[in-house]
Design a protein around this motif. Structure first.
Motif, PDB file in Angstrom:
ATOM      1  N   LYS A   9       0.867  -1.256  -0.252  1.00  0.00           N
ATOM      2  CA  LYS A   9       0.149  -0.072  -0.099  1.00  0.00           C
ATOM      3  C   LYS A   9       1.001   1.057   0.110  1.00  0.00           C
ATOM      4  CE  LYS A   9      -3.570   2.301   2.295  1.00  0.00           C
ATOM      5  NZ  LYS A   9      -4.521   2.358   3.601  1.00  0.00           N
ATOM      6  N   ASN A  10       2.050   1.163   0.817  1.00  0.00           N
ATOM      7  CA  ASN A  10       2.788   2.564   0.856  1.00  0.00           C
ATOM      8  C   ASN A  10       3.676   2.448  -0.350  1.00  0.00           C
ATOM      9  OD1 ASN A  10       1.945   3.084   3.354  1.00  0.00           O
ATOM     10  ND2 ASN A  10       3.420   2.098   4.434  1.00  0.00           N
ATOM     11  N   LYS A  11       3.973   1.534  -0.928  1.00  0.00           N
ATOM     12  CA  LYS A  11       5.000   1.323  -2.203  1.00  0.00           C
ATOM     13  C   LYS A  11       4.177   1.966  -3.575  1.00  0.00           C
ATOM     14  CE  LYS A  11       8.808   0.519  -4.217  1.00  0.00           C
ATOM     15  NZ  LYS A  11      10.071   1.379  -4.279  1.00  0.00           N
ATOM     16  N   TYR A  12       2.887   1.259  -3.795  1.00  0.00           N
ATOM     17  CA  TYR A  12       2.402   1.512  -4.890  1.00  0.00           C
ATOM     18  C   TYR A  12       1.065   2.141  -4.713  1.00  0.00           C
ATOM     19  CZ  TYR A  12       5.528  -2.397  -6.224  1.00  0.00           C
ATOM     20  OH  TYR A  12       6.734  -3.326  -6.409  1.00  0.00           O
ATOM     21  N   THR A  13       1.102   3.552  -5.214  1.00  0.00           N
ATOM     22  CA  THR A  13      -0.169   4.202  -4.822  1.00  0.00           C
ATOM     23  C   THR A  13      -0.784   4.763  -6.136  1.00  0.00           C
ATOM     24  OG1 THR A  13       1.322   6.185  -5.210  1.00  0.00           O
ATOM     25  CG2 THR A  13       1.263   5.163  -2.902  1.00  0.00           C
ATOM     26  N   VAL A  14      -1.817   5.323  -5.950  1.00  0.00           N
ATOM     27  CA  VAL A  14      -2.709   5.835  -7.132  1.00  0.00           C
ATOM     28  C   VAL A  14      -1.932   7.032  -7.730  1.00  0.00           C
ATOM     29  CG1 VAL A  14      -4.972   5.110  -6.257  1.00  0.00           C
ATOM     30  CG2 VAL A  14      -3.934   7.303  -5.517  1.00  0.00           C
ATOM     31  N   ASP A  15      -0.982   7.427  -7.180  1.00  0.00           N
ATOM     32  CA  ASP A  15      -0.155   8.542  -7.877  1.00  0.00           C
ATOM     33  C   ASP A  15       0.521   7.925  -8.915  1.00  0.00           C
ATOM     34  OD1 ASP A  15      -1.246  10.629  -6.005  1.00  0.00           O
ATOM     35  OD2 ASP A  15       0.562  10.312  -4.823  1.00  0.00           O
ATOM     36  N   ASP A  16       0.972   6.692  -8.885  1.00  0.00           N
ATOM     37  CA  ASP A  16       1.673   5.922 -10.018  1.00  0.00           C
ATOM     38  C   ASP A  16       0.585   5.260 -11.087  1.00  0.00           C
ATOM     39  OD1 ASP A  16       3.944   5.967  -8.305  1.00  0.00           O
ATOM     40  OD2 ASP A  16       3.608   4.191  -7.308  1.00  0.00           O
ATOM     41  N   HIS A  17      -0.345   4.729 -10.708  1.00  0.00           N
ATOM     42  CA  HIS A  17      -1.403   4.308 -11.368  1.00  0.00           C
ATOM     43  C   HIS A  17      -2.504   4.225 -10.764  1.00  0.00           C
ATOM     44  CE1 HIS A  17       1.226   2.821 -14.680  1.00  0.00           C
ATOM     45  NE2 HIS A  17       1.940   2.834 -13.769  1.00  0.00           N
ATOM     46  N   ARG A  18      -3.854   4.542 -11.319  1.00  0.00           N
ATOM     47  CA  ARG A  18      -5.164   4.638 -10.945  1.00  0.00           C
ATOM     48  C   ARG A  18      -5.550   3.529 -10.365  1.00  0.00           C
ATOM     49  NH1 ARG A  18      -8.332   9.371 -13.199  1.00  0.00           N
ATOM     50  NH2 ARG A  18      -9.804   8.582 -11.431  1.00  0.00           N
ATOM     51  N   HIS A  19      -5.292   2.358 -10.725  1.00  0.00           N
ATOM     52  CA  HIS A  19      -5.608   1.026 -10.300  1.00  0.00           C
ATOM     53  C   HIS A  19      -4.799   0.472  -9.051  1.00  0.00           C
ATOM     54  CE1 HIS A  19      -2.721  -0.267 -13.426  1.00  0.00           C
ATOM     55  NE2 HIS A  19      -2.483  -1.480 -12.472  1.00  0.00           N
ATOM     56  N   TYR A  20      -3.904   1.281  -8.615  1.00  0.00           N
ATOM     57  CA  TYR A  20      -2.772   0.901  -7.474  1.00  0.00           C
ATOM     58  C   TYR A  20      -3.774   1.352  -6.037  1.00  0.00           C
ATOM     59  CZ  TYR A  20       1.033  -0.131 -10.403  1.00  0.00           C
ATOM     60  OH  TYR A  20       1.987  -1.069 -11.263  1.00  0.00           O
ATOM     61  N   LEU A  21      -4.975   1.302  -6.039  1.00  0.00           N
ATOM     62  CA  LEU A  21      -5.748   1.582  -5.098  1.00  0.00           C
ATOM     63  C   LEU A  21      -5.999   0.220  -3.979  1.00  0.00           C
ATOM     64  CD1 LEU A  21      -7.229   3.399  -3.130  1.00  0.00           C
ATOM     65  CD2 LEU A  21      -9.321   2.891  -4.443  1.00  0.00           C
ATOM     66  N   PHE A  22      -5.098   0.027  -2.799  1.00  0.00           N
ATOM     67  CA  PHE A  22      -4.823  -1.145  -2.263  1.00  0.00           C
ATOM     68  C   PHE A  22      -5.902  -0.725  -0.779  1.00  0.00           C
ATOM     69  CE2 PHE A  22      -1.388  -1.663  -5.041  1.00  0.00           C
ATOM     70  CZ  PHE A  22      -1.586  -2.831  -5.686  1.00  0.00           C
ATOM     71  N   THR A  23      -6.856  -1.503  -0.471  1.00  0.00           N
ATOM     72  CA  THR A  23      -7.680  -1.405   0.474  1.00  0.00           C
ATOM     73  C   THR A  23      -7.478  -2.519   1.720  1.00  0.00           C
ATOM     74  OG1 THR A  23      -9.523  -2.233  -0.570  1.00  0.00           O
ATOM     75  CG2 THR A  23      -9.229   0.270  -0.812  1.00  0.00           C
ATOM     76  N   PRO A  24      -8.159  -2.410   2.751  1.00  0.00           N
ATOM     77  CA  PRO A  24      -8.292  -3.642   3.503  1.00  0.00           C
ATOM     78  C   PRO A  24      -9.256  -4.712   2.871  1.00  0.00           C
ATOM     79  CG  PRO A  24      -8.444  -1.782   4.900  1.00  0.00           C
ATOM     80  CD  PRO A  24      -8.413  -1.211   3.338  1.00  0.00           C
ATOM     81  N   ARG A  25     -10.179  -4.617   1.889  1.00  0.00           N
ATOM     82  CA  ARG A  25     -10.925  -5.457   1.256  1.00  0.00           C
ATOM     83  C   ARG A  25      -9.682  -6.426   0.464  1.00  0.00           C
ATOM     84  NH1 ARG A  25     -15.718  -3.524  -2.212  1.00  0.00           N
ATOM     85  NH2 ARG A  25     -16.284  -3.302  -0.105  1.00  0.00           N
TER      86      ARG A  25
END
Length: 113
Positions: A9-25
Motif C-alpha cells: 500500500k505504501n509502495k504502490y499508490t494511485v499517484d503511480d497508476h489509478r488502479h493501484y488502490l489497495f484497501t483492507p478489502r
C-alpha cells in the motif's frame, strides 16, 4: 500478511497508476482465497505466496514494479517464516479429480510424492 499489505500500500499508490488502490478489502480477499486449499496436500506458505501474487502482483504494470514486489514478498516470507517459495511455473487449481482434491499443477507437483 498485514506487513506485506502495508508495504504494498505504501509502495504502490494511485499517484503511480489509478488502479493501484489497495484497501483492507484486498487483505480480506487474500485471506478468503486461502480457504480454497486442501492444506493436507498443499504447503500453506506456498499457497499464501501464490495468492499474494494473484491479489497484488497481477495488478502491477511493469517489470520493475513486479521485481520490487517479488523482493518485498520474498523478504517478508524469509524473515517471518524462514521459507523460500519458488512458484515460477506452478499454479494451483481447485478442480477435483478421482484421486483427490485440487493442488499444485505444473512445475513441481506439491503433495504427489
Amino acid at each position: 500478511m498485514v506487513d506485506l499489505y502495508q508495504q504494498i500500500k505504501n509502495k504502490y499508490t494511485v499517484d503511480d497508476h489509478r488502479h493501484y488502490l489497495f484497501t483492507p478489502r484486498d487483505l480480506t480477499s487474500w485471506v478468503k482465497s486461502l480457504l480454497r486449499y486442501d492444506l493436507e496436500s498443499d504447503e500453506l506458505l506456498d499457497c499464501l505466496v501464490y495468492e499474494a501474487e494473484r491479489q497484488f502482483r497481477d495488478r502491477l504494470v511493469d517489470g520493475d514494479a513486479i521485481q520490487k514486489f517479488n523482493s518485498i514478498l520474498a523478504g517478508i516470507v524469509r524473515s517471518n517464516w524462514r521459507h523460500t517459495a519458488d512458484l515460477d511455473g506452478t499454479y494451483f487449481t481447485a478442480l477435483m479429480s478421482d484421486v483427490g482434491g485440487g493442488g499444485a499443477v505444473g512445475g513441481e507437483s506439491k503433495g504427489d510424492d
